[in-house]
Design an enzyme around this catalytic site. Sequence first.
Site, PDB file in Angstrom:
ATOM      1  N   GLU A  44       0.814  -1.288   0.087  1.00  0.00           N
ATOM      2  CA  GLU A  44      -0.087  -0.098  -0.051  1.00  0.00           C
ATOM      3  C   GLU A  44       0.833   1.092  -0.126  1.00  0.00           C
ATOM      4  N   ARG A  61      11.374  13.901   7.869  1.00  0.00           N
ATOM      5  CA  ARG A  61      11.339  13.993   9.341  1.00  0.00           C
ATOM      6  C   ARG A  61      10.064  14.834   9.801  1.00  0.00           C
TER       7      ARG A  61
HETATM    8  C1  LIG Z   1     -12.799  -3.193  11.027  1.00  0.00           C
HETATM    9  C2  LIG Z   1     -12.608  -3.804   9.687  1.00  0.00           C
HETATM   10  C3  LIG Z   1     -11.167  -4.101   9.269  1.00  0.00           C
HETATM   11  C4  LIG Z   1     -11.184  -4.226   7.889  1.00  0.00           C
HETATM   12  C5  LIG Z   1      -9.654  -4.535   7.526  1.00  0.00           C
HETATM   13  C6  LIG Z   1      -9.146  -3.824   6.302  1.00  0.00           C
HETATM   14  C7  LIG Z   1      -7.683  -4.083   6.044  1.00  0.00           C
HETATM   15  C8  LIG Z   1      -7.182  -5.174   6.769  1.00  0.00           C
HETATM   16  C9  LIG Z   1      -5.771  -4.649   7.207  1.00  0.00           C
HETATM   17  C10 LIG Z   1      -4.600  -4.950   6.480  1.00  0.00           C
HETATM   18  C11 LIG Z   1      -4.425  -5.586   5.183  1.00  0.00           C
HETATM   19  C12 LIG Z   1      -4.250  -6.971   5.086  1.00  0.00           C
HETATM   20  C13 LIG Z   1      -3.850  -7.500   4.109  1.00  0.00           C
HETATM   21  C14 LIG Z   1      -3.583  -6.835   2.896  1.00  0.00           C
HETATM   22  C15 LIG Z   1      -2.066  -7.152   2.395  1.00  0.00           C
HETATM   23  C16 LIG Z   1      -1.795  -6.554   1.197  1.00  0.00           C
HETATM   24  C17 LIG Z   1      -2.416  -5.816   0.410  1.00  0.00           C
HETATM   25  C18 LIG Z   1      -1.641  -4.877  -0.415  1.00  0.00           C
HETATM   26  C19 LIG Z   1      -1.939  -4.418  -1.713  1.00  0.00           C
HETATM   27  C20 LIG Z   1      -1.265  -3.319  -2.293  1.00  0.00           C
HETATM   28  O1  LIG Z   1      -0.123  -3.152  -2.047  1.00  0.00           O
HETATM   29  S1  LIG Z   1      -1.930  -2.760  -3.632  1.00  0.00           S
HETATM   30  C21 LIG Z   1      -0.744  -1.669  -4.544  1.00  0.00           C
HETATM   31  C22 LIG Z   1      -0.308  -0.605  -3.617  1.00  0.00           C
HETATM   32  N1  LIG Z   1       0.506   0.142  -4.446  1.00  0.00           N
HETATM   33  C23 LIG Z   1       0.849   1.579  -3.936  1.00  0.00           C
HETATM   34  O2  LIG Z   1       0.210   1.915  -2.968  1.00  0.00           O
HETATM   35  C24 LIG Z   1       1.656   2.316  -4.974  1.00  0.00           C
HETATM   36  C25 LIG Z   1       2.208   3.476  -4.138  1.00  0.00           C
HETATM   37  N2  LIG Z   1       2.275   4.749  -4.955  1.00  0.00           N
HETATM   38  C26 LIG Z   1       1.219   5.800  -5.118  1.00  0.00           C
HETATM   39  O3  LIG Z   1       0.367   5.486  -4.566  1.00  0.00           O
HETATM   40  C27 LIG Z   1       1.398   6.569  -6.319  1.00  0.00           C
HETATM   41  O4  LIG Z   1       2.262   6.494  -7.229  1.00  0.00           O
HETATM   42  C28 LIG Z   1       1.875   7.869  -5.640  1.00  0.00           C
HETATM   43  C29 LIG Z   1       3.289   7.448  -4.681  1.00  0.00           C
HETATM   44  C30 LIG Z   1       0.965   8.438  -4.617  1.00  0.00           C
HETATM   45  C31 LIG Z   1       2.248   8.797  -6.787  1.00  0.00           C
HETATM   46  O5  LIG Z   1       1.107   8.929  -7.486  1.00  0.00           O
HETATM   47  P1  LIG Z   1       1.113   9.883  -8.935  1.00  0.00           P
HETATM   48  O6  LIG Z   1       0.151   9.234  -9.658  1.00  0.00           O
HETATM   49  O7  LIG Z   1       2.640   9.520  -9.626  1.00  0.00           O
HETATM   50  O8  LIG Z   1       0.851  11.248  -8.368  1.00  0.00           O
HETATM   51  P2  LIG Z   1       1.895  12.358  -7.815  1.00  0.00           P
HETATM   52  O9  LIG Z   1       2.323  13.074  -9.031  1.00  0.00           O
HETATM   53  O10 LIG Z   1       3.135  12.014  -6.929  1.00  0.00           O
HETATM   54  O11 LIG Z   1       0.920  13.405  -7.171  1.00  0.00           O
HETATM   55  C32 LIG Z   1       0.182  14.185  -7.868  1.00  0.00           C
HETATM   56  C33 LIG Z   1      -0.859  14.684  -6.848  1.00  0.00           C
HETATM   57  O12 LIG Z   1      -1.787  13.582  -6.618  1.00  0.00           O
HETATM   58  C34 LIG Z   1      -2.035  13.569  -5.110  1.00  0.00           C
HETATM   59  N3  LIG Z   1      -2.703  12.227  -4.673  1.00  0.00           N
HETATM   60  C35 LIG Z   1      -1.829  11.107  -4.886  1.00  0.00           C
HETATM   61  N4  LIG Z   1      -2.583  10.049  -4.364  1.00  0.00           N
HETATM   62  C36 LIG Z   1      -3.733  10.369  -4.063  1.00  0.00           C
HETATM   63  C37 LIG Z   1      -4.880  10.040  -3.345  1.00  0.00           C
HETATM   64  N5  LIG Z   1      -4.975   8.620  -3.321  1.00  0.00           N
HETATM   65  N6  LIG Z   1      -5.757  10.566  -2.965  1.00  0.00           N
HETATM   66  C38 LIG Z   1      -5.504  11.969  -3.255  1.00  0.00           C
HETATM   67  N7  LIG Z   1      -4.441  12.714  -3.782  1.00  0.00           N
HETATM   68  C39 LIG Z   1      -3.606  11.936  -4.352  1.00  0.00           C
HETATM   69  C40 LIG Z   1      -0.745  13.828  -4.648  1.00  0.00           C
HETATM   70  O13 LIG Z   1      -0.801  14.157  -3.169  1.00  0.00           O
HETATM   71  C41 LIG Z   1      -0.431  15.058  -5.515  1.00  0.00           C
HETATM   72  O14 LIG Z   1      -1.001  16.035  -4.875  1.00  0.00           O
HETATM   73  P3  LIG Z   1      -0.238  17.610  -5.326  1.00  0.00           P
HETATM   74  O15 LIG Z   1      -1.529  18.487  -4.717  1.00  0.00           O
HETATM   75  O16 LIG Z   1       0.899  17.523  -4.025  1.00  0.00           O
HETATM   76  O17 LIG Z   1       0.047  17.606  -6.484  1.00  0.00           O
HETATM   77  C1  LIG Z   2       3.029  -8.763   1.340  1.00  0.00           C
HETATM   78  C2  LIG Z   2       2.521  -7.807   0.149  1.00  0.00           C
HETATM   79  C3  LIG Z   2       1.296  -7.851  -0.422  1.00  0.00           C
HETATM   80  C4  LIG Z   2       1.199  -7.042  -1.703  1.00  0.00           C
HETATM   81  N1  LIG Z   2      -0.013  -7.018  -2.379  1.00  0.00           N
HETATM   82  C5  LIG Z   2      -0.296  -6.353  -3.358  1.00  0.00           C
HETATM   83  C6  LIG Z   2      -1.457  -6.686  -4.097  1.00  0.00           C
HETATM   84  O1  LIG Z   2      -2.554  -7.214  -3.602  1.00  0.00           O
HETATM   85  N2  LIG Z   2      -1.668  -5.888  -5.197  1.00  0.00           N
HETATM   86  C7  LIG Z   2      -0.638  -5.175  -5.644  1.00  0.00           C
HETATM   87  O2  LIG Z   2      -0.974  -4.550  -6.914  1.00  0.00           O
HETATM   88  N3  LIG Z   2       0.377  -5.022  -5.213  1.00  0.00           N
HETATM   89  C8  LIG Z   2       0.759  -5.696  -3.814  1.00  0.00           C
HETATM   90  N4  LIG Z   2       1.962  -5.877  -3.226  1.00  0.00           N
HETATM   91  C9  LIG Z   2       2.882  -4.989  -3.861  1.00  0.00           C
HETATM   92  C10 LIG Z   2       3.027  -3.437  -2.977  1.00  0.00           C
HETATM   93  O3  LIG Z   2       2.057  -2.723  -3.276  1.00  0.00           O
HETATM   94  C11 LIG Z   2       4.623  -2.765  -3.647  1.00  0.00           C
HETATM   95  O4  LIG Z   2       5.700  -3.733  -3.385  1.00  0.00           O
HETATM   96  C12 LIG Z   2       4.850  -1.406  -2.868  1.00  0.00           C
HETATM   97  O5  LIG Z   2       3.812  -0.665  -3.319  1.00  0.00           O
HETATM   98  C13 LIG Z   2       6.072  -0.806  -3.100  1.00  0.00           C
HETATM   99  O6  LIG Z   2       6.517  -0.871  -4.327  1.00  0.00           O
HETATM  100  P1  LIG Z   2       7.896  -1.436  -5.009  1.00  0.00           P
HETATM  101  O7  LIG Z   2       8.002  -2.939  -4.717  1.00  0.00           O
HETATM  102  O8  LIG Z   2       7.866  -1.134  -6.388  1.00  0.00           O
HETATM  103  O9  LIG Z   2       9.112  -0.735  -4.466  1.00  0.00           O
HETATM  104  P2  LIG Z   2      10.389   0.173  -4.935  1.00  0.00           P
HETATM  105  O10 LIG Z   2       9.300   1.557  -5.253  1.00  0.00           O
HETATM  106  O11 LIG Z   2      10.824  -0.467  -5.998  1.00  0.00           O
HETATM  107  O12 LIG Z   2      10.761   0.540  -3.663  1.00  0.00           O
HETATM  108  C14 LIG Z   2      12.261   0.202  -3.377  1.00  0.00           C
HETATM  109  C15 LIG Z   2      13.139   1.311  -2.721  1.00  0.00           C
HETATM  110  O13 LIG Z   2      13.147   2.753  -3.548  1.00  0.00           O
HETATM  111  C16 LIG Z   2      12.544   3.642  -2.742  1.00  0.00           C
HETATM  112  N5  LIG Z   2      11.480   4.654  -3.780  1.00  0.00           N
HETATM  113  C17 LIG Z   2      10.863   4.093  -4.672  1.00  0.00           C
HETATM  114  N6  LIG Z   2      10.256   5.443  -5.277  1.00  0.00           N
HETATM  115  C18 LIG Z   2      10.870   6.261  -4.483  1.00  0.00           C
HETATM  116  C19 LIG Z   2      10.605   7.850  -4.625  1.00  0.00           C
HETATM  117  N7  LIG Z   2       9.847   8.497  -5.493  1.00  0.00           N
HETATM  118  N8  LIG Z   2      11.178   8.600  -3.716  1.00  0.00           N
HETATM  119  C20 LIG Z   2      12.045   8.139  -2.882  1.00  0.00           C
HETATM  120  N9  LIG Z   2      12.481   6.760  -2.598  1.00  0.00           N
HETATM  121  C21 LIG Z   2      11.816   5.844  -3.680  1.00  0.00           C
HETATM  122  C22 LIG Z   2      11.538   2.978  -1.656  1.00  0.00           C
HETATM  123  O14 LIG Z   2      11.435   4.021  -0.686  1.00  0.00           O
HETATM  124  C23 LIG Z   2      12.357   1.980  -1.271  1.00  0.00           C
HETATM  125  O15 LIG Z   2      13.410   2.106  -0.341  1.00  0.00           O
HETATM  126  C24 LIG Z   2       2.326  -6.386  -2.310  1.00  0.00           C
HETATM  127  C25 LIG Z   2       3.517  -6.216  -1.680  1.00  0.00           C
HETATM  128  C26 LIG Z   2       3.788  -7.061  -0.500  1.00  0.00           C
HETATM  129  C27 LIG Z   2       5.112  -6.813   0.169  1.00  0.00           C
END
Ligand SMILES: CCCCC/C=C\C/C=C\C/C=C\C/C=C\C/C=C/C(=O)SCCNC(=O)CCNC(=O)[C@H](O)C(C)(C)COP(=O)(O)OP(=O)(O)OC[C@H]1O[C@@H](n2cnc3c(N)ncnc32)[C@H](O)[C@@H]1OP(=O)(O)O
Ligand SMILES: Cc1cc2nc3c(=O)[nH]c(=O)nc-3n(C[C@H](O)[C@H](O)[C@H](O)COP(=O)(O)OP(=O)(O)OC[C@H]3O[C@@H](n4cnc5c(N)ncnc54)[C@H](O)[C@@H]3O)c2cc1C
Length: 642
Positions: free
Chosen positions: A405, A504
């Site tokens: 996330e 920070r």
């Molecule tokens: C009681 C009930 C309980 C229910 C239980 C529920 C949950 C259970 C708990 C635990 C979970 C358990 C299991 C699940 C395990 C794993 C699941 C995992 C899933 C995944 O990992 S899915 C993949 C996730 N991937 C990421 O998160 C990718 C991260 N990257 C990003 O989000 C984006 O790339 C970025 C870093 C945000 C950048 O995006 P980008 O499009 O390049 O935008 P920028 O140019 O950097 O920013 C532009 C602008 O947009 C704003 N922005 C970005 N994101 C958002 C947003 N989400 N909403 C609003 N605005 C957003 C950003 O701030 C910038 O704004 P500016 O004004 O500064 O320009």
């Molecule tokens: C247990 C688990 C479950 C997951 N489940 C899902 C899922 O259900 N669906 C899904 O789509 N994905 C899932 N993922 C993937 C997960 O969302 C990504 O691994 C996560 O978003 C990090 O991206 P990355 O792996 O590309 O890391 P990278 O972005 O390659 O990170 C590597 C390093 O680079 C640094 N870095 C990268 N970009 C920047 C930047 N712009 N500025 C500064 N530092 C930077 C990071 O801080 C980090 O230290 C899961 C991952 C795990 C571990």
Amino acid sequence: MAAQIWGSEKRARRRREISAKIAQMPELHDSKPLPFMTREEKIMESARKLTILTEKMGQIIDPTDPAELYHLNNEVLGLEGNPMALHGVMFIPALSAQASDEQQAKWLPRALRREIIGTYAQTELGHGTNLQNLETTATYDLATQEFVLHTPQITALKWWPGNLGKSSNYAVVVAHMIIKAKNYGPHPFMVQLRDEKTHEPLPGITIGDIGPKMAYNIVDNGFLGFNKYRIPRTNLLMRHTKVEADGTYIKPPHAKINYSAMVHVRAYMLTGQAIMLASALNIATRYSSVRRQGQIDKSQPEVKVLEYQTQQHRLFPSIARAYAFQFAGAETVKLYEHVLKEMKSGNVSLMADLHALTSGLKSVVTYQTGEGIEQARMACGGHGYSMASYISEIYGVAIGGCTYEGENMVMLLQLARYLVKSAALVKSGQSSKLGPLVAYLGVKSEPTSLIDRIPNSGFTEYVKTFQHVSKRQTLKAADMFFGLMEKGEKREIAWNKCSVELNRASRLHTRLFIVEAFVRRVNEIADIRIKEALTDLLHLHVNYELLDIASYALEDGFLSASQLDYIRDQVYLYLGKIRPNAVSLLDSWEFSDIELRSVLGRRDGNVYENLFKWAKSSPLNKTDVLSSVTQYLKPMMEKARL
Ligand SMILES: CCCCC/C=C\C/C=C\C/C=C\C/C=C\C/C=C/C(=O)SCCNC(=O)CCNC(=O)[C@H](O)C(C)(C)COP(=O)(O)OP(=O)(O)OC[C@H]1O[C@@H](n2cnc3c(N)ncnc32)[C@H](O)[C@@H]1OP(=O)(O)O
Ligand SMILES: Cc1cc2nc3c(=O)[nH]c(=O)nc-3n(C[C@H](O)[C@H](O)[C@H](O)COP(=O)(O)OP(=O)(O)OC[C@H]3O[C@@H](n4cnc5c(N)ncnc54)[C@H](O)[C@@H]3O)c2cc1C
């Protein structure tokens, strides 16, 4: 106390009722301890229980209540995941927030009835964080009114999505949408992956499991490739974005509205992390009140290790954090539900605030949870290292939250963007435009902290001190950034050069929010005994946290050395005060033995008997002489004796 932790008397009572029902249903218990199972056996066992749950869930919980579902899940399936983990956590939330009414009518009832299993496939082998550079494409074919999904090269393979590998037959897939050669960026599509009857991958789909991980191994995180795979135009999730038959693109009300499934998990995972932290601490604190080792006074018998100040210092500040995260998490979920409701009706004005808050909290909470769990494990000495404690598994699962996330550093930088914008408002005399969460940035603070200077000031002076350091660091990092740009540095380069300082600021701002959420909760409590116990914990929290960030308050003289001594003394005072309540503060979370899955941390406290029984049941002990000995070691020893 359970009512405080879980939100109300009713919720606490329901949890007890649910645990009691599960205790009476042996078919829902682990058939043997999970650490003694292979990955395949665990997955099989989890699927077995999952199917029983699908049949009997209605007899145990109200399936429409997410909190009851989550509790049922933790008790029966446990934290190592299950074959449908992502179905509830991301697939359904993505459809609920991003599919149009018509699309929801088509897919949601099927998903809720579990006729289909879905996941959220966004991350790729080559890109996770940088969504703009994902490589999977969805190209609109005007002639057939279809999108053609394609994986152009190996780095474009979807990689990581939970339950993608083997369990899911559908996914919300994020791909770059291309219409008439124009790229509209990443968009979510509903995609069928496997045949509904045979579960075989459909033609054009390459799919599988990515292999064992540090933990969370019941989940089949997977890979996925598309070879010019066609889906109907109407499979683009169209609540906010639309593509008409002629290829006309109608843009959403907010550019990042399609990121809502990620924000959903970031908001909900905070309480999930609090639960994992409290579980590990429950195990370690119970064990520490049974384990006797060494003497404090040589004329006295050996003491429980919980009497050592070092042991208390290792565990109690994390107990305070677990409560703080639970309270901050509850506030965040409320805010998320509110913003989601507004978003669905087209009001996107609060999205930026929610994104900033959840980005910071997600990062700080997962990091500190990992720290706390690892300390809990070490606090159990050698037995903490055994899987019998189960703490290493809890750690492995929790620490994944630092990455999924949104990688923590990256998410802190997202909050920093918001803070820098807020700092710019302050600097340009527009503090009145600051949002409520950053309003303190525009308030002039006293020249020095008044901690220890005003009698009965409660927590006010602590909050003001946290506000001061957070404000100062935010303005300092922003000045550094603006300064570099004034010197001619490009914005992105300047940003990178300040990013450690910016993060920070993000951490300090988030830690302030957590402290304030704790204070708000304690102020609301009417029951005098509960208030007293939580006030002690809050005292420990504010003093411990402030000591941890003291350098920021010392460098401009806001705190003096004598105030720091006072804060340190307060930490020691409250460690002692909390000692008598420590076990109860964790038992109040009311984790059952079934849910904790720890031999070391069982409620009965019969640590040594339980450990010996557990060791004897190890598969290695089924026979006295292993074939590794007969085949290799014995011949080696015999040869050496010749
Ligand atoms: C009681 C009930 C309980 C229910 C239980 C529920 C949950 C259970 C708990 C635990 C979970 C358990 C299991 C699940 C395990 C794993 C699941 C995992 C899933 C995944 O990992 S899915 C993949 C996730 N991937 C990421 O998160 C990718 C991260 N990257 C990003 O989000 C984006 O790339 C970025 C870093 C945000 C950048 O995006 P980008 O499009 O390049 O935008 P920028 O140019 O950097 O920013 C532009 C602008 O947009 C704003 N922005 C970005 N994101 C958002 C947003 N989400 N909403 C609003 N605005 C957003 C950003 O701030 C910038 O704004 P500016 O004004 O500064 O320009
Ligand atoms: C247990 C688990 C479950 C997951 N489940 C899902 C899922 O259900 N669906 C899904 O789509 N994905 C899932 N993922 C993937 C997960 O969302 C990504 O691994 C996560 O978003 C990090 O991206 P990355 O792996 O590309 O890391 P990278 O972005 O390659 O990170 C590597 C390093 O680079 C640094 N870095 C990268 N970009 C920047 C930047 N712009 N500025 C500064 N530092 C930077 C990071 O801080 C980090 O230290 C899961 C991952 C795990 C571990």
